[in-house]
Design a protein around this motif. Structure first.
Motif, short mmCIF file in Angstrom:
data_model
loop_
_atom_site.label_atom_id
_atom_site.label_comp_id
_atom_site.label_asym_id
_atom_site.label_seq_id
_atom_site.Cartn_x
_atom_site.Cartn_y
_atom_site.Cartn_z
N UNK A 317 0.82 -1.22 0.00
CA UNK A 317 0.00 0.00 0.00
C UNK A 317 0.85 1.27 0.00
N UNK A 318 2.18 1.12 0.08
CA UNK A 318 3.06 2.31 0.06
C UNK A 318 2.98 3.04 -1.28
N UNK A 319 2.64 2.31 -2.32
CA UNK A 319 2.53 2.92 -3.65
C UNK A 319 3.69 2.53 -4.54
N UNK A 320 3.49 2.71 -5.84
CA UNK A 320 4.46 2.33 -6.87
C UNK A 320 4.71 0.82 -6.80
N UNK A 321 5.89 0.37 -7.28
CA UNK A 321 6.14 -1.07 -7.35
C UNK A 321 6.71 -1.59 -6.03
N UNK A 322 6.15 -2.68 -5.53
CA UNK A 322 6.74 -3.42 -4.41
C UNK A 322 7.09 -4.81 -4.91
N UNK A 323 8.37 -5.14 -4.81
CA UNK A 323 8.81 -6.47 -5.24
C UNK A 323 10.19 -6.38 -5.84
N UNK A 324 10.77 -7.52 -6.15
CA UNK A 324 12.15 -7.55 -6.64
C UNK A 324 12.31 -6.80 -7.96
N UNK A 347 10.15 -0.30 -3.94
CA UNK A 347 9.79 0.61 -2.83
C UNK A 347 10.26 0.10 -1.47
N UNK A 348 10.85 -1.10 -1.44
CA UNK A 348 11.42 -1.64 -0.20
C UNK A 348 12.95 -1.64 -0.25
#
Length: 415
Positions: A317-324, A347-348
């Motif tokens: 839910x942070x926005x944009x892409x989350x993932x490798x 985003x992480x």
């Protein structure tokens, strides 16, 4: 830049930010190579590539920018010895038809751009002499028809390997490039997934909304480990560089969301790290994973585990892409390990993993950079969120990571 003025990371564990660069006012970065203490950075928006002097990683200094030809992007590049190879392809994100990312990631690129009359871009590989690291001199250009090259693997010697979208194919395929004379590069061989050679009468047999396209291949010995986005993974026998042969093909999309991006061989352990890229916002393309494969029997690669996912907050839910997105690729001259793996997670941020026990990978460090100060990505509606893109770890263990908007983060691993 003094330590006080470093942007404050959003999160860190066993990693600390020691330097940051806006890359000479062009903070949009894709691939980064650190070679002889200079960082070469391909751009997503600023058509060209930048050079940053990182002899003192705590005080990176902008050392130049080499513009791309008009209408062309230089998103990826490779440096080894005295050569820098830079991709040339049509700047697709400058094309209004790709303003919605889904168009780029869910159908063949040639289908979207067919009917383009004017050839307003350069397609191929530009080769520079970097014996003087901050003064690249162009020595040759391998020109191709079509959209151009997406990514290269080159670690010295006679051969380079590229993903290229050439006329007659639905999307990017695998090409071997002969650099026996770097001033006169030649295409030697090619390989594609059945269904991609449209000019040869092949028709795709994959589902609507899937994109079969080579992202890139990493080479170990006479095997190319190639990632085909929604087309999965192939192992290719390239003993004869002019005639690659299929050893095995695996695809886990569906049920998983595809986007296979990087396959990193760990030859001393008969393991292969395979990363699926998250390509849509808020995990709309499904959960993306980093897989560990046992490749003792190359004709039968078997997935034996997945890497743990960042869990310290709700990143979806942070926005944009989350993932490798990408892995540090163990290039000669860089940090090389078959137990400590570095990845970017968009985003992480940047993540480190210990895979000593291949059945139970563990996260051992992380750093999520601050949100970008400015947005270089001009596509409508892009959120102002970090999207850690590439990661390169030098022989001293210093981590360099790019972002589409946020500049170059230089990080120390404390694990």
């Amino acid at each position: 830049m003094t330590m006080q003025s470093l942007p404050t990371p959003e999160y860190s564990h066993n990693m600390r930010l020691i330097g940051h660069s806006d890359q000479g006012g062009k903070p949009d970065g894709v691939q980064v190579m650190v070679h002889r203490s200079y960082a070469y950075i391909g751009h997503m928006v600023s058509q060209g590539f930048s050079i940053v002097d990182v002899r003192d990683p705590k005080k990176p200094r902008s050392a130049g920018f080499v513009p791309a030809p008009p209408g062309t992007w230089n998103v990826h590049l490779q440096a080894h010895d005295d050569l820098l190879l830079v991709i040339n392809a049509r700047d697709l994100f400058a094309d209004v038809r790709f303003a919605d990312e889904k168009v780029y990631y869910t159908r063949s690129v040639s289908e979207t751009v067919q009917g383009t009359q004017q050839r307003g871009w350069s397609a191929g590989v530009r080769i520079f002499d970097i014996s003087v690291p901050d003064q690249p001199k162009e020595i040759s250009f391998l020109g191709l028809d079509g959209i151009g090259v997406h990514r290269i693997w080159y670690v010295g010697g006679r051969w380079a390997y590229v993903s290229a979208l050439i006329d007659g194919y639905s999307d990017y395929i695998f090409l071997t490039i002969d650099l026996a004379d770097p001033r006169n590069p030649q295409v030697a061989g090619r390989w594609w997934l059945p269904g991609m050679h449209t000019a040869g009468g092949e028709t795709p047999d994959w589902p609507e909304g899937k994109r079969y396209a080579l992202h890139h291949a990493i080479i170990s010995g006479d095997t190319a480990y190639a990632s085909w986005r929604d087309g999965g993974l192939t192992l290719l026998d390239i003993k004869d560089r002019s005639a690659p042969q299929l050893i095995s093909h695996r695809n886990w999309s569906p049920p998983f969301g595809g986007g296979t991006h990087t396959a990193l061989p760990l030859p001393d352990r008969d393991l292969l790290v395979v990363l699926d890229e998250a390509v849509l916002d808020n995990q709309e393309d499904g959960e993306k994973l980093i897989w560990l494969f046992d490749v003792r029997e190359p004709s039968n690669p078997v997935s034996i585990s997945t890497f743990p996912q960042p869990g310290e907050r709700d990143y979806v839910s942070k926005g944009a892409h989350f993932g490798p997105h990408n892995l540090h690729e163990n290039r000669p001259g860089s940090f090389i390990s078959s137990t400590l793996i570095f990845a970017t997670y968009q985003n992480a941020g940047v993540r480190a993993y210990d895979i000593s026990n291949p059945y139970q990978p563990k996260e051992t460090g992380a750093l999520v950079p601050a949100a970008p100060a400015t947005m270089m990505d001009k596509r409508p509606g892009r959120p102002q969120v970090i999207q850690s893109c590439d990661v390169f770890v030098d022989a001293q263990g210093i981590i360099y990571s790019t972002d589409y908007n946020g500049g170059l983060s230089i990080i120390e691993y404390l694990g």
